[in-house]
Design an enzyme around this catalytic site. Structure first.
Site, PDB file in Angstrom:
ATOM      1  CD  GLU A  72      -1.265  -0.144   3.694  1.00 38.80           C
ATOM      2  OE1 GLU A  72      -1.064   0.527   4.712  1.00 38.80           O
ATOM      3  OE2 GLU A  72      -2.205  -0.945   3.571  1.00 38.80           O
ATOM      4  CG  HIS A  73       3.794   1.796   2.614  1.00 37.66           C
ATOM      5  ND1 HIS A  73       4.450   0.893   3.421  1.00 37.66           N
ATOM      6  CD2 HIS A  73       2.774   2.294   3.365  1.00 37.66           C
ATOM      7  CE1 HIS A  73       3.858   0.848   4.607  1.00 37.66           C
ATOM      8  NE2 HIS A  73       2.852   1.693   4.593  1.00 37.66           N
ATOM      9  CD  GLN A 112       5.280 -10.561   4.531  1.00 34.57           C
ATOM     10  OE1 GLN A 112       5.904 -10.072   3.596  1.00 34.57           O
ATOM     11  NE2 GLN A 112       5.749 -11.547   5.264  1.00 34.57           N
ATOM     12  CB  CYS A 142       8.432  -1.430  -2.236  1.00 32.75           C
ATOM     13  SG  CYS A 142       8.132  -2.395  -0.749  1.00 32.75           S
TER      14      CYS A 142
END
Length: 179
Positions: A72-73, A112, A142
């Site tokens: 989500e980042h 996670q 990422c």
């Protein structure tokens, strides 16, 4: 969503009308909808009544459930496997439903750590188990493609509920069986 992808492509400095990119906004929107389809699912729909009575009270484990999610980042993928164990308390869940529950949560923008808890809570809620253990191992793009660029790092998270948390022998049995 197609318009937004076209805007992103243009902001990157590309010509969205060039032959290789003409249909990319449409394909990217379709891919994003597929990759986040977990938002369109609920636990009840995924289980679809596949609960069965049992007298078994021994550990049930499904391991190496592959998963694909997006952080989500950065909205970059993380890829790995999930191991789920539970101790039935009068009922078991259909085998494929465990993998479907993992997929439902994986197919959302996610970290996670939270996904591990969501899967464990869902299995506990659905089965009424005496305990649930979930371990997820994943590689995060990422961390691999940007930022620190560490290609061989992986992340492991676990969530232990019920007897998996309170009884060291149960926890140890689960962890040894998923190795």
């Amino acid at each position: 969503m197609e318009k937004e992808f076209a805007s992103i492509i243009e902001q990157l400095g590309e010509d969205v009308s060039r032959p290789g990119l003409v249909d990319t906004p449409k394909r990217a929107a379709k891919a994003m909808k597929f990759l986040t389809r977990g938002y369109q699912q609920s636990l009840d729909e995924v289980i679809n009544g596949a609960m069965f009575p049992t007298e078994n009270s021994e550990m049930v484990i499904v391991k190496d459930i592959e998963l694909y999610s997006m952080c989500e980042h950065h909205m970059l993928p993380f890829i790995g496997k999930c191991h789920v164990g539970y101790i039935p308390n009068g009922q078991v869940i259909g085998l494929s439903k465990i993998a479907r529950i993992v997929d439902m949560y994986a197919r959302r923008l996610q970290i996670q750590e939270n996904m591990t808890k969501e899967v464990a809570d869902a299995i506990m809620q659905a089965t009424g188990a005496a305990g649930v253990g979930v371990v997820i191992e994943a590689k995060h793009m990422c961390m691999m493609m940007r930022g620190i660029e560490k290609q061989n790092s992986s992340m492991k998270t676990s969530m232990m509920l019920g007897i998996f948390r309170s009884n060291q022998a149960t926890r140890t049995e689960f962890l040894s069986l998923i190795r």
